[in-house]
Scaffold this active site. Structure first.
Site, mmCIF file in Angstrom:
data_model
loop_
_atom_site.group_PDB
_atom_site.id
_atom_site.type_symbol
_atom_site.label_atom_id
_atom_site.label_comp_id
_atom_site.label_asym_id
_atom_site.label_seq_id
_atom_site.Cartn_x
_atom_site.Cartn_y
_atom_site.Cartn_z
ATOM 1 N N GLU A 1 39.074 30.287 65.757
ATOM 2 C CA GLU A 1 39.309 29.261 64.375
ATOM 3 C C GLU A 1 38.317 29.654 63.443
ATOM 4 O OE1 GLU A 1 40.645 25.379 64.650
ATOM 5 O OE2 GLU A 1 41.624 25.066 63.040
ATOM 6 N N LYS B 1 48.055 28.963 59.451
ATOM 7 C CA LYS B 1 47.507 27.428 60.072
ATOM 8 C C LYS B 1 48.512 27.005 60.484
ATOM 9 C CE LYS B 1 44.834 23.974 62.821
ATOM 10 N NZ LYS B 1 43.747 23.490 63.235
ATOM 11 N N TYR C 1 44.102 13.004 62.228
ATOM 12 C CA TYR C 1 43.828 11.840 63.067
ATOM 13 C C TYR C 1 43.231 11.786 63.554
ATOM 14 C CZ TYR C 1 45.578 15.016 66.324
ATOM 15 O OH TYR C 1 45.653 16.485 67.346
ATOM 16 N N CYS D 1 45.010 26.475 66.667
ATOM 17 C CA CYS D 1 44.815 25.039 66.838
ATOM 18 C C CYS D 1 45.733 24.630 67.548
ATOM 19 C CB CYS D 1 44.011 25.194 66.769
ATOM 20 S SG CYS D 1 42.248 23.702 67.904
ATOM 21 N N SER E 1 38.174 23.744 69.313
ATOM 22 C CA SER E 1 39.050 22.173 69.553
ATOM 23 C C SER E 1 38.895 21.814 70.603
ATOM 24 C CB SER E 1 40.460 22.945 70.654
ATOM 25 O OG SER E 1 40.586 21.615 71.485
ATOM 26 N N ALA F 1 11.153 6.739 74.224
ATOM 27 C CA ALA F 1 10.745 5.253 74.419
ATOM 28 C C ALA F 1 11.201 5.157 75.410
ATOM 29 C CB ALA F 1 10.066 4.964 73.099
ATOM 30 N N SER G 1 11.186 2.683 78.742
ATOM 31 C CA SER G 1 11.400 1.012 78.864
ATOM 32 C C SER G 1 11.241 0.413 80.323
ATOM 33 C CB SER G 1 12.329 0.265 78.287
ATOM 34 O OG SER G 1 13.631 1.063 79.154
ATOM 35 N N GLY G 2 10.892 1.612 81.229
ATOM 36 C CA GLY G 2 11.424 0.950 82.578
ATOM 37 C C GLY G 2 12.657 0.504 83.096
ATOM 38 N N ASP H 1 18.947 3.632 81.085
ATOM 39 C CA ASP H 1 18.984 4.309 79.717
ATOM 40 C C ASP H 1 17.532 5.391 78.900
ATOM 41 O OD1 ASP H 1 21.425 2.534 80.007
ATOM 42 O OD2 ASP H 1 20.419 1.659 78.000
ATOM 43 N N THR I 1 18.502 6.067 72.605
ATOM 44 C CA THR I 1 19.177 5.791 73.907
ATOM 45 C C THR I 1 19.881 4.392 74.655
ATOM 46 O OG1 THR I 1 16.847 3.689 74.527
ATOM 47 C CG2 THR I 1 16.534 6.812 75.073
#
Lengths: 589, 589
Positions: B49, B130, B136, B166, B199, B336, B338-339, B342, B445
């Site tokens: 598409e 189509k 939505y 689709c 899609s 970066a 941070s320990g 994430d 992160t």
């Protein structure tokens, strides 16, 4: 009904140009019950579109929490009107709201944007469903609502009222039917037309609405009653300006940018004189009006807003800041002054707001290595004029510390764009530090020219809770500053307005080193942002090729900065923000 | 036609699961002319598409620059196919594109999302429009496109192909017609059905598509050919996974998350055995499936993604970063560390990306007064495992300098939230300083749990060009980390996964001081974000009242932070970003 006086003599109309916070069901219920408690009201009371819920609601109508609360609110209204609403004469309340249909599982099968009626002793009932759902630019009603397919004439005290909701009056190629034409061919001739609205403000819109209303009034041979919402919702403003027109005249004009109940007697239609007859459809929406520009026809200059435009835009900005503050509990503001035009104008507008709305304002000057002493002097003069305390917190030493740390840890000198931007980001961090400590809010000071070409540092000068000037090109920022100085005392030092714009992030920096002069930049931007001009069109019309192509590229490549920008108070037909949707990743277009 | 071999024996299908940048008309033209230059192709070639333009285009189709370039491209295609496209046997190319109708002034009167065909010696022509336009969540096709109203059966080499685009296959209460039913009642019985798609991916979607395809194949008694776009567009991913099903079996399955041309012979329909017959409409869109959750039925726990889910999501994130980087010219990344979990996961994912895509990665540790030594040790171990250089740039001295400057200029000690957040914002500014100097990009992160409750510092840890984990709850971040350690070597030190999450902005800070534990927080968030549950629903199902109400309030009040957040790679049905639209200003809902 028999108690009521002769209907031909008069009928009182009450246009409630009101504002409540989105989903403030309790507040709206209190407003209605308090207003009609005495039982001494009569006549027809008309409230704006989606009065019961607020607008724009975005995803809220799909949330079960909203749906449950709203349905309970409708039930409360119904019970109140049936059992407690009293009146000495005929009384009807017309207002906008949502109407849900639910499936067997209890989930919404569809949602309509309707006009409800409340009458003493009767339950709430829906009269009419909006037929034209706007779905362009900032509008996306087709995402949430299902359209109606039937016109409606409502009778009250022997008078017949054609009912319309907002977009219904703006037939264009975007829609496949015309609700106004439907009323024309309705079996019942209307004595008046009522349109309830939540019509967003932009510069020049009031005139457009009135012109269209006059057309419709003449076409339907009936007075036209226009009730609009007032108040600001994040970036979108509703300006009120409810009115009644009849034939070729404006019978009543409500206030702009504030709540008001407009009372009048229903006029009887007066045909205009022949020379004043308007063709129907002379000013409807179309592709070209939706994307209209404020350019002179050759696209080489931007039309000034003018005195009336400046006054209107200033009122709009004041309402925008005020409502955002009130709804989000902001009572104090910390503004970083640079000594330049944009921050000076923002703090001046805040000062004007303070005259009618209790806020605290503090100004902070954060000079760096490249801030000129005149920047301090001008900030000082400005704050003295405004009666605002100015605190200076130099960033030089912090900047030095960062430069050293950078060299120590990464092994090379901090220079070029990295050294420039860290100053801007440091200021962003420090003004937010102050705002955290004071529980104050930071207003953004970027203008539309900068935003368009990405001439700002993300997380630096682009920070803020709300952008005040983000829909005004730099030329318009200057124009508004002149207007304020003329009408509100010379608050802004003349040298702030006249000095060459500079970010002061390196030695002798000026905007003009990176960008075309604003009197050439701004018309190019207005043309490109309208979507109606290609770069080639502008070059053909006399703009310099290198400037057009450069601006075009900057505009295309800076989308990522705008994606992370705060809400901008919208004052133009085409603005950055909710109605501007452009992918970051794309071949340059 | 006579040269072609017997059609009943076979017909070659070629499913071009391709990707080009949005509006890369030149690239697409080159791809087509290069692919078909040899003249040794035959059979039916099917592309996704909106292959000709890319998707989602947002406002681009309304811009004159886009329109002019696109119309010229269509003309080029037409000329090429008419004059130069050759083939040794019957050849047809089916692909999606936009079709404009223009008014007399040259402005678009409407735009359709269509299926075009190219055949040797013939001009480009549109076959089918189509009919169901999704509108939505992230979709807003009704904003730009006009729907078709007619089904189409296309004949090629004696075979009849029903055409769908689709959303056409996803009939639900959101639409008022069913294009699949139209094909069923079409006068020509289909030998196969072709659906071209763009899609968007989310976890679990492949299975949903196949289930629906099997239903349709049985309903229409024809093989079902599903061609999907692949590639990432800012936040939205297309996963490919083109396939062919027939009756009750999957005949062919294309690769996920990469470009591929899938070749196969057109299957002949095989009826499934009775016990495998599916009812039509067993898995269509409905209110409840659109807002489905990944919760166990009592809503008290979040379902894990599982091994297959983790693999899929990892592939999705890799594609998301890769395409964003490629399209925006990002070749280096500064992260970066941070320990914490994430940032460790993000840099590990970058390392996995580096195996197949040439990028440079540098990690930076920015310790402050409250960073524990274990944070450094773990960051060091992680970088050693990954083979990435770790540079440390302490912020303590800069932080001290700021504290002193604050006291000197504002007269009071910097403390509380102001002192906490300045550390986060300083890190944000410094990582961007590095990125400016290196011409590298910063990846965000944040995870979805943090984003939901606003547990982040705006312009601090919330900075970044692209959010990698912003659609994964914290529990899912842990799950993905375990998955990667299991399948890609133990890259992430176990202690990073097991230590209690902390922002380390004050002494002994832990997330659990501000938020419920993640195994209780995440299910509450999933439920509330689905829009299908009210806080009361969750309390009734056994969640703690104080936790639910606190989370609900945090979610509602942190909208302003999400409005300024970067694009989030979408891997779930309901994500923050383009499909999440909630006003900042509102009564709490």
């Amino acid at each position: 009904m028999s108690k009521f006086r002769s209907m031909d003599a008069f009928m009182q109309l009450n246009l409630h140009q009101t504002h409540h916070e989105i989903a403030d069901f309790e507040g709206i219920f209190k407003y209605l019950t308090a207003t009609f408690q005495q039982g001494n009201h009569e006549g027809l009371h008309v409230f704006p579109e989606l009065f019961l819920t607020g607008y724009p609601l975005q995803d809220l109508p799909l949330k079960k929490t909203f749906i449950d609360d709203y349905q309970a609110f409708l039930e409360d209204l119904s019970v109140w009107s049936e059992r407690q609403l009293k009146s000495k004469g005929p009384l009807a309340l017309l207002f906008g709201g949502l109407r849900y249909e639910f499936d067997t599982l209890g989930w919404p099968s569809y949602i309509e944007n309707v006009m409800y009626i409340l009458e003493p002793g009767k339950k709430l009932r829906s009269l009419y469903t909006k037929q034209l759902l706007p779905n362009y630019d900032i509008y996306e009603e087709k995402k949430y609502f299902t359209a109606g397919h039937q016109s409606e004439v409502f009778e009250f005290c022997g008078k017949k009222f054609g009912l319309l909701i907002c977009e219904d009056i703006w037939f264009s190629h975007l829609h496949d039917m015309d609700p106004v034409e439907q009323l024309k061919s309705h079996e019942q001739k209307c004595d008046a037309v009522i349109a309830i609205n939540a019509s967003p403000y932009h510069l020049g819109k009031v005139e457009t609405r009135i012109n269209r209303a006059l057309e419709i009034s003449q076409f339907l041979e009936a007075p036209f009653i226009y009730v609009n919402r007032v108040g600001a919702e994040d970036e979108i403003l509703f300006d009120g300006h409810s009115f009644v027109v009849d034939g070729n005249s404006v019978v009543k004009m409500g206030a702009g940018f504030k709540s008001q109940v407009v009372n009048l007697d229903l006029p009887v239609y007066q045909s205009p004189e022949k020379q004043n007859v308007r063709p129907y459809h002379s000013s409807t929406n179309s592709w070209s009006t939706i994307f209209s520009t404020r350019l002179s026809s050759d696209t080489l200059t931007l039309q000034p807003m003018g005195e009336a435009g400046c006054r209107e835009v200033l009122d709009a900005l004041l309402l925008g800041i005020r409502d955002y503050s009130e709804k989000n509990g902001l009572k104090k503001f910390s503004i970083a002054l640079s000594g330049g035009m944009d921050s000076a104008l923002v703090v001046t507008i805040l000062k004007l707001l303070q005259k009618t709305y209790p806020i605290e304002i503090e100004a902070i000057f954060l000079p760096g290595f490249f801030s000129s002493s005149i920047s301090y002097d001008l900030s000082y003069d400005l704050c003295r004029n405004l009666g605002i305390k100015l605190t200076t917190m130099p960033i030089k030493f912090i900047h030095s510390t960062i430069r050293s740390a950078y060299k120590d840890n990464f092994g090379n000198e901090l220079k070029g764009i990295a050294d420039e931007n860290i100053q801007s980001r440091l200021r962003g961090a420090l003004i937010y530090m102050r705002s955290n400590d004071m529980n104050s809010a930071v207003l953004n000071t970027s203008n539309k020219s900068e935003l368009s070409v990405g001439y700002s540092t993300i997380y630096g000068d682009s920070v803020g809770a709300l952008s005040v000037l983000g829909d005004l090109f730099k030329l318009e920022v200057f124009e508004l500053a002149h207007y304020i100085n003329k009408h509100h005392g010379n608050l802004i030092p003349a040298d702030i307005i006249s000095r060459p714009p500079s970010a002061e992030l390196r030695e002798d920096q000026e905007d003009s080193q990176s960008l075309p002069p604003y009197d050439r930049l701004d018309p190019i931007l207005e043309a490109l942002l309208s979507s109606r001009f290609t770069p080639q069109d502008l070059i053909k019309r006399g703009h310099k090729q290198d400037e057009v192509l450069k601006v075009y590229q900057l505009l295309s490549k800076s989308e990522y900065k705008r994606k992370q920008f705060c809400p901008i108070i919208k004052v133009k037909p085409k603005s950055f923000g909710f109605g501007h949707r452009v992918p970051i990743s794309k071949k340059m277009l």
